[in-house]
Write a protein that holds these residues in place. Structure first.
Motif, PDB file in Angstrom:
ATOM      1  N   SER A  16       0.828  -1.202   0.000  1.00 46.95           N
ATOM      2  CA  SER A  16       0.000   0.000   0.000  1.00 46.95           C
ATOM      3  C   SER A  16       0.861   1.250   0.000  1.00 46.95           C
ATOM      4  CB  SER A  16      -0.910  -0.010   1.238  1.00 46.95           C
ATOM      5  OG  SER A  16      -1.675   1.162   1.329  1.00 46.95           O
ATOM      6  N   LEU A  17       1.919   1.239   0.778  1.00 51.26           N
ATOM      7  CA  LEU A  17       2.843   2.372   0.854  1.00 51.26           C
ATOM      8  C   LEU A  17       3.665   2.501  -0.427  1.00 51.26           C
ATOM      9  CD1 LEU A  17       4.437   4.598   2.343  1.00 51.26           C
ATOM     10  CD2 LEU A  17       5.828   2.777   3.374  1.00 51.26           C
ATOM     11  N   ALA A  18       4.276   1.402  -0.866  1.00 50.53           N
ATOM     12  CA  ALA A  18       5.206   1.456  -1.998  1.00 50.53           C
ATOM     13  C   ALA A  18       4.494   1.794  -3.310  1.00 50.53           C
ATOM     14  CB  ALA A  18       5.950   0.125  -2.128  1.00 50.53           C
ATOM     15  N   TYR A  19       3.309   1.236  -3.528  1.00 54.63           N
ATOM     16  CA  TYR A  19       2.595   1.524  -4.783  1.00 54.63           C
ATOM     17  C   TYR A  19       2.198   2.987  -4.857  1.00 54.63           C
ATOM     18  CZ  TYR A  19      -0.993   1.559  -8.392  1.00 54.63           C
ATOM     19  OH  TYR A  19      -1.740   1.864  -9.511  1.00 54.63           O
ATOM     20  N   ARG A  20       1.723   3.536  -3.749  1.00 53.24           N
ATOM     21  CA  ARG A  20       1.344   4.943  -3.748  1.00 53.24           C
ATOM     22  C   ARG A  20       2.566   5.849  -3.887  1.00 53.24           C
ATOM     23  NH1 ARG A  20      -2.616   2.495  -0.572  1.00 53.24           N
ATOM     24  NH2 ARG A  20      -4.724   3.325  -0.808  1.00 53.24           N
ATOM     25  N   MET A  21       3.670   5.444  -3.322  1.00 48.54           N
ATOM     26  CA  MET A  21       4.903   6.227  -3.451  1.00 48.54           C
ATOM     27  C   MET A  21       5.392   6.250  -4.887  1.00 48.54           C
ATOM     28  SD  MET A  21       6.386   7.698  -0.713  1.00 48.54           S
ATOM     29  CE  MET A  21       8.149   7.661  -1.018  1.00 48.54           C
ATOM     30  N   LEU A  22       5.373   5.100  -5.556  1.00 50.72           N
ATOM     31  CA  LEU A  22       6.035   4.931  -6.842  1.00 50.72           C
ATOM     32  C   LEU A  22       5.091   4.986  -8.040  1.00 50.72           C
ATOM     33  CD1 LEU A  22       8.320   1.962  -5.774  1.00 50.72           C
ATOM     34  CD2 LEU A  22       8.990   4.366  -5.944  1.00 50.72           C
ATOM     35  N   GLY A  23       3.823   4.645  -7.832  1.00 51.28           N
ATOM     36  CA  GLY A  23       2.905   4.551  -8.962  1.00 51.28           C
ATOM     37  C   GLY A  23       3.228   3.385  -9.870  1.00 51.28           C
ATOM     38  N   SER A  24       3.945   2.398  -9.338  1.00 51.96           N
ATOM     39  CA  SER A  24       4.355   1.246 -10.147  1.00 51.96           C
ATOM     40  C   SER A  24       4.151  -0.043  -9.354  1.00 51.96           C
ATOM     41  CB  SER A  24       5.832   1.376 -10.540  1.00 51.96           C
ATOM     42  OG  SER A  24       6.316   0.159 -11.091  1.00 51.96           O
ATOM     43  N   VAL A  25       3.360  -0.947  -9.919  1.00 51.02           N
ATOM     44  CA  VAL A  25       3.134  -2.242  -9.286  1.00 51.02           C
ATOM     45  C   VAL A  25       4.434  -3.040  -9.240  1.00 51.02           C
ATOM     46  CG1 VAL A  25       1.896  -4.440  -9.464  1.00 51.02           C
ATOM     47  CG2 VAL A  25       0.723  -2.291 -10.026  1.00 51.02           C
ATOM     48  N   GLN A  26       5.143  -3.066 -10.365  1.00 52.95           N
ATOM     49  CA  GLN A  26       6.354  -3.879 -10.454  1.00 52.95           C
ATOM     50  C   GLN A  26       7.457  -3.374  -9.520  1.00 52.95           C
ATOM     51  OE1 GLN A  26       6.946  -5.206 -14.848  1.00 52.95           O
ATOM     52  NE2 GLN A  26       5.766  -3.317 -14.971  1.00 52.95           N
ATOM     53  N   ASP A  27       7.652  -2.051  -9.494  1.00 55.33           N
ATOM     54  CA  ASP A  27       8.675  -1.496  -8.613  1.00 55.33           C
ATOM     55  C   ASP A  27       8.316  -1.712  -7.149  1.00 55.33           C
ATOM     56  OD1 ASP A  27      10.114  -0.705 -10.781  1.00 55.33           O
ATOM     57  OD2 ASP A  27       9.595   1.431 -10.642  1.00 55.33           O
ATOM     58  N   ALA A  28       7.030  -1.592  -6.822  1.00 52.47           N
ATOM     59  CA  ALA A  28       6.591  -1.817  -5.448  1.00 52.47           C
ATOM     60  C   ALA A  28       6.889  -3.256  -5.022  1.00 52.47           C
ATOM     61  CB  ALA A  28       5.102  -1.511  -5.306  1.00 52.47           C
ATOM     62  N   GLU A  29       6.589  -4.206  -5.899  1.00 54.69           N
ATOM     63  CA  GLU A  29       6.864  -5.617  -5.589  1.00 54.69           C
ATOM     64  C   GLU A  29       8.367  -5.855  -5.430  1.00 54.69           C
ATOM     65  OE1 GLU A  29       4.724  -7.653  -4.733  1.00 54.69           O
ATOM     66  OE2 GLU A  29       2.853  -7.457  -5.845  1.00 54.69           O
ATOM     67  N   ASP A  30       9.164  -5.244  -6.306  1.00 57.37           N
ATOM     68  CA  ASP A  30      10.619  -5.406  -6.227  1.00 57.37           C
ATOM     69  C   ASP A  30      11.163  -4.890  -4.900  1.00 57.37           C
ATOM     70  OD1 ASP A  30      10.644  -6.506  -8.731  1.00 57.37           O
ATOM     71  OD2 ASP A  30      11.339  -4.695  -9.757  1.00 57.37           O
ATOM     72  N   ILE A  31      10.667  -3.742  -4.475  1.00 57.90           N
ATOM     73  CA  ILE A  31      11.161  -3.141  -3.237  1.00 57.90           C
ATOM     74  C   ILE A  31      10.774  -3.982  -2.028  1.00 57.90           C
ATOM     75  CG2 ILE A  31      10.624  -1.209  -1.669  1.00 57.90           C
ATOM     76  CD1 ILE A  31      11.149   0.658  -4.006  1.00 57.90           C
ATOM     77  N   ILE A  32       9.578  -4.530  -2.042  1.00 53.75           N
ATOM     78  CA  ILE A  32       9.164  -5.392  -0.930  1.00 53.75           C
ATOM     79  C   ILE A  32      10.044  -6.642  -0.873  1.00 53.75           C
ATOM     80  CG2 ILE A  32       7.294  -6.847  -0.058  1.00 53.75           C
ATOM     81  CD1 ILE A  32       5.349  -4.713  -1.151  1.00 53.75           C
ATOM     82  N   GLN A  33      10.332  -7.223  -2.034  1.00 53.33           N
ATOM     83  CA  GLN A  33      11.216  -8.390  -2.069  1.00 53.33           C
ATOM     84  C   GLN A  33      12.605  -8.033  -1.545  1.00 53.33           C
ATOM     85  OE1 GLN A  33      10.465 -11.519  -2.778  1.00 53.33           O
ATOM     86  NE2 GLN A  33       8.354 -11.098  -3.345  1.00 53.33           N
ATOM     87  N   ASP A  34      13.152  -6.903  -1.990  1.00 56.43           N
ATOM     88  CA  ASP A  34      14.473  -6.461  -1.531  1.00 56.43           C
ATOM     89  C   ASP A  34      14.475  -6.237  -0.022  1.00 56.43           C
ATOM     90  OD1 ASP A  34      15.360  -6.542  -4.107  1.00 56.43           O
ATOM     91  OD2 ASP A  34      15.261  -4.370  -4.446  1.00 56.43           O
ATOM     92  N   THR A  35      13.391  -5.699   0.485  1.00 60.84           N
ATOM     93  CA  THR A  35      13.294  -5.410   1.918  1.00 60.84           C
ATOM     94  C   THR A  35      13.373  -6.695   2.734  1.00 60.84           C
ATOM     95  OG1 THR A  35      12.003  -3.394   1.566  1.00 60.84           O
ATOM     96  CG2 THR A  35      11.796  -4.460   3.716  1.00 60.84           C
TER      97      THR A  35
END
Length: 287
Positions: A16-35
């Motif tokens: 919820s945080l990452a998608y709203r920050m980035l506007g990108s589903v793929q980037d949000a998923e990548d960042i969660i995985q990296d985290t």
């Protein structure tokens, strides 16, 4: 540390945080995985609040991603729209879905967020969507709590109040009429469904032919569709769905996702049309 359990528990909030920050589903998923990969190598003893710790990790990664992508965004061809997200099951009891829908995720709302700086966006979302207190937010973004309070109120004023959108039967019927008119090239019906000052925004990213600038006004939008509809392939088809919590459609050509559209409806007329055609932004949506 049970990373798998933590992932299941906290992923909805973090997405919820990452998608709203980035506007990108793929980037949000990548960042969660990296985290969570980074979390595996962390000693758990010093972590007092795992939820806040994960939120800080995601926030910092989003800010870094936004800063590194700034130049690329400035060179983007035509209008930039967030990656569309299908939110069809609005009555779902899934905690992930409920967290995502807690605040508006419409295209218009996400575009307003994009006008904020990286830090302003983070502070606003951490407070408005995730309901953290200013002391926790200050620790996450490296600012004082007083500064975070000021940043939030400034961002809140800029964004304005979010609206909870519910797709009524009338709205769904209007949407179906619109897409049927598109399918059959019925521009007269199309014109009757649009507000006089309606706006169409298309995002092709320079990879698919699209309007470089927003198209303003019902007449111009109708003429735009009148010019492109005859050029669409014979095997084009559409599926009605919900996109970013508003009525929408997946347009497919030869079984491949060609575009995803969402409509913003006001006073029983279509006020805004958002059409994402950049294929890079559609890879997460299957036909």
């Amino acid at each position: 540390m049970d990373t798998e359990m933590l992932y299941t528990t906290h992923r909805p909030l973090l997405f919820s945080l990452a998608y709203r920050m980035l506007g990108s589903v793929q980037d949000a998923e990548d960042i969660i995985q990296d985290t969570f990969i980074a979390l595996n190598g962390t000693e758990a003893e010093h972590i007092q609040n795992i939820k806040a710790y994960l939120s800080k990790m995601v926030t910092n990664r989003c800010i870094d991603r936004l800063k590194s992508a700034r130049k690329k965004r400035e060179q983007y061809v035509g209008e930039w729209l967030p990656e569309p997200l299908l939110t069809e099951n609005t009555q779902s009891e899934d905690p992930a879905h409920q967290m995502f829908l807690k605040e508006s995720v419409s295209m218009a709302y996400l575009l307003l967020l994009q006008q904020l700086s990286e830090t302003e966006r983070a502070v606003f979302l951490l407070k408005e969507v995730l309901q953290y207190n200013y002391e926790d937010i200050a620790e996450m973004v490296g600012k004082s709590s007083t500064n975070c309070r000021q940043i939030f109120h400034r961002a809140k004023k800029s964004i304005g109040p979010s609206e909870e959108k519910k797709i009524t039967k009338k709205g769904a019927s209007l949407t179906e009429q619109f897409f049927r008119a598109l399918t059959y090239g019925d521009t007269d019906t199309l014109l009757s469904l649009l507000s006089v000052d309606a706006t169409l925004v298309t995002d092709g990213g320079g990879k698919i032919k699209a309007a470089i600038f927003p198209i303003l006004g019902a007449d111009r939008i109708s003429r735009f569709y009148q010019s492109i509809l005859p050029k669409l392939p014979k095997d084009v088809s559409y599926t009605l769905t919900t996109v970013n919590s508003e009525p929408g459609m997946i347009l497919t050509v030869g079984g491949r996702v060609y575009a995803v559209m969402s409509l913003h409806i006001e006073n029983n007329r279509i006020q805004n049309i958002y059409s994402v055609m950049n294929p890079d932004k559609l890879t997460h949506i299957s036909a």
